[in-house]
Design a protein around this motif. Sequence first.
Motif, PDB file in Angstrom:
ATOM      1  N   VAL A 196      20.321 -30.369  43.233  1.00 33.55           N
ATOM      2  CA  VAL A 196      21.679 -30.622  42.743  1.00 33.55           C
ATOM      3  C   VAL A 196      22.206 -29.361  42.065  1.00 33.55           C
ATOM      4  O   VAL A 196      21.571 -28.820  41.161  1.00 33.55           O
ATOM      5  CB  VAL A 196      21.728 -31.780  41.715  1.00 33.55           C
ATOM      6  N   CYS A 226      25.130 -28.457  39.755  1.00 36.43           N
ATOM      7  CA  CYS A 226      26.087 -29.244  38.961  1.00 36.43           C
ATOM      8  C   CYS A 226      27.502 -28.692  39.074  1.00 36.43           C
ATOM      9  O   CYS A 226      28.451 -29.457  39.177  1.00 36.43           O
ATOM     10  CB  CYS A 226      25.629 -29.330  37.510  1.00 36.43           C
ATOM     11  N   TYR A 230      28.539 -25.276  45.506  1.00 37.79           N
ATOM     12  CA  TYR A 230      27.908 -26.192  46.464  1.00 37.79           C
ATOM     13  C   TYR A 230      27.733 -25.571  47.854  1.00 37.79           C
ATOM     14  O   TYR A 230      26.649 -25.597  48.432  1.00 37.79           O
ATOM     15  CB  TYR A 230      28.698 -27.506  46.569  1.00 37.79           C
ATOM     16  N   ASN A 265      15.221 -32.846  47.028  1.00 36.58           N
ATOM     17  CA  ASN A 265      16.633 -32.884  46.626  1.00 36.58           C
ATOM     18  C   ASN A 265      16.973 -31.752  45.673  1.00 36.58           C
ATOM     19  O   ASN A 265      16.170 -31.414  44.793  1.00 36.58           O
ATOM     20  CB  ASN A 265      16.950 -34.209  45.923  1.00 36.58           C
ATOM     21  N   GLU A 273      30.275 -27.663  41.059  1.00 36.62           N
ATOM     22  CA  GLU A 273      30.596 -27.908  42.472  1.00 36.62           C
ATOM     23  C   GLU A 273      31.098 -26.666  43.198  1.00 36.62           C
ATOM     24  O   GLU A 273      31.036 -26.586  44.420  1.00 36.62           O
ATOM     25  CB  GLU A 273      31.604 -29.061  42.573  1.00 36.62           C
ATOM     26  N   LEU A 325      12.877 -33.090  42.734  1.00 37.63           N
ATOM     27  CA  LEU A 325      14.284 -32.744  42.510  1.00 37.63           C
ATOM     28  C   LEU A 325      14.399 -31.576  41.538  1.00 37.63           C
ATOM     29  O   LEU A 325      13.675 -31.531  40.541  1.00 37.63           O
ATOM     30  CB  LEU A 325      14.981 -33.976  41.910  1.00 37.63           C
ATOM     31  N   SER A 363      25.703 -37.078  40.811  1.00 41.52           N
ATOM     32  CA  SER A 363      24.597 -37.042  41.775  1.00 41.52           C
ATOM     33  C   SER A 363      23.280 -36.876  41.037  1.00 41.52           C
ATOM     34  O   SER A 363      22.265 -37.503  41.366  1.00 41.52           O
ATOM     35  CB  SER A 363      24.734 -35.870  42.738  1.00 41.52           C
ATOM     36  N   LEU A 364      23.309 -36.015  40.012  1.00 41.02           N
ATOM     37  CA  LEU A 364      22.095 -35.761  39.245  1.00 41.02           C
ATOM     38  C   LEU A 364      21.614 -37.041  38.557  1.00 41.02           C
ATOM     39  O   LEU A 364      20.416 -37.363  38.573  1.00 41.02           O
ATOM     40  CB  LEU A 364      22.371 -34.666  38.200  1.00 41.02           C
ATOM     41  N   PHE A 368      23.099 -31.655  46.844  1.00 42.57           N
ATOM     42  CA  PHE A 368      24.192 -32.424  46.242  1.00 42.57           C
ATOM     43  C   PHE A 368      24.890 -31.580  45.186  1.00 42.57           C
ATOM     44  O   PHE A 368      24.344 -30.584  44.723  1.00 42.57           O
ATOM     45  CB  PHE A 368      23.646 -33.689  45.563  1.00 42.57           C
ATOM     46  N   ALA A 369      26.099 -32.040  44.801  1.00 39.70           N
ATOM     47  CA  ALA A 369      26.825 -31.342  43.739  1.00 39.70           C
ATOM     48  C   ALA A 369      27.265 -32.346  42.677  1.00 39.70           C
ATOM     49  O   ALA A 369      27.479 -33.518  42.972  1.00 39.70           O
ATOM     50  CB  ALA A 369      28.043 -30.636  44.314  1.00 39.70           C
ATOM     51  N   SER A 381      17.576 -29.011  39.594  1.00 35.16           N
ATOM     52  CA  SER A 381      19.023 -28.879  39.421  1.00 35.16           C
ATOM     53  C   SER A 381      19.341 -27.674  38.548  1.00 35.16           C
ATOM     54  O   SER A 381      18.514 -27.241  37.741  1.00 35.16           O
ATOM     55  CB  SER A 381      19.608 -30.129  38.764  1.00 35.16           C
TER      56      SER A 381
END
Length: 387
Positions: free
Chosen positions: A58, A60, A65, A56, A62, A35, A85-86, A80-81, A37
């Motif tokens: 992320v 952060c 996104y 994955n 949004e 993952l 989610s994180l 993901f956003a 982010s």
Amino acid sequence: MTAKRRIAVLGSTGSIGTQTLDVVRRHPDLFEIELISANNSADLLIEQAREFQVNNVVICNEAHYRKVADALADEPVKVFAGVDSLCALASAEDVDIVVAAMVGFSGLKPTLAAVQAGKIIALANKETLVAAGPLVMRLARENGAPIIPVDSEHSAIFQCLLGACDNPIEKIHLTASGGPFRTWSRERIASATCADALKHPNWNMGAKITIDSATMMNKGFEVIEACHLFDVPAEKIEVVVHPESIVHSMVEFADGAVMAQLGHPDMREPIALALAFPQRLPVGNRKLDFAQLGSLSFSKPDLERFPCLSLAYDAIRRGGNVPCGLNAANEEAVAAFLNGKIGFYDIPEILSSVLDGLVFVPEPGEEDIFNTHEIATIRAREIISTK
Ligand code: MG
């Protein structure tokens, strides 16, 4: 062959994040990135997701996104956003180690989630322990989550303690480069610009931490972190200015013996140790040549010119939610300084004013921490708006 360690890098596009990926790039047989982010750096995040074939991602913020999701539509990666989610993904089953490398208080929530899930935490986010040290350490104990420090000083102390055989720490000598204003007069520092403060002599880091180094608040935060990580009172931690940044910190024992850890400043070394502990890995860093170094120098910090260091000592002595308030006010003051809204010595002045008005909470729980952060942030903004 043992299984690869599966790593989540929270804040993968920042200084620590990119250096973490560099360590992983050198040791693909040992690690895989599960993952990554970022807050806003969408382009680099997309590039990293492709290179490391992560599972994955992320973003952060949004607002980015769509951009990230569209760019990675042809890759076998889930996008993901948002911070929630994180938190969920950092504590998921398929993560072994969480590298907490986000900047600021925003790192606290995902780090807490990973601690509660019992992950190995490679901790680079200072604000987590400054704002919520007792809470984080208690949850780490309760959930069996080892916290391995990534900051060079705390990694050094951690390493100095590896052979301590339970002998108590007599004193920690926490080294400080002194930052870009080490030799400047108070008058000259008072009129320092943002560009002056961003010129760190030894370490290449993000903007926030570089300003914290210039005020020496970074060192103050490191004192607070060390109290929590190694369970020692602030009185046993002495900051020593060491401009060469070769000795990363030292631990003294009852017999006067001092253990030190040395190396050229290169964050890949403590990062690799945290990822592979207890194994030590080559990371492509420069090796020490003592004859060439010749000599190393040490001196006392000047609290007159660097009042933020005293503010941090006061905050940890007062305890409770005070360090959390200090951190929140500092985040706002540093942002205002970076935007050219305030002068250099307005930073400690704002911090003192915020702390003077703070309602003391002796043993803050999670909610108290978030409340204190919010109240101190609002108060700091009010003060900044009058400047
Ligand atoms: Mg440091």
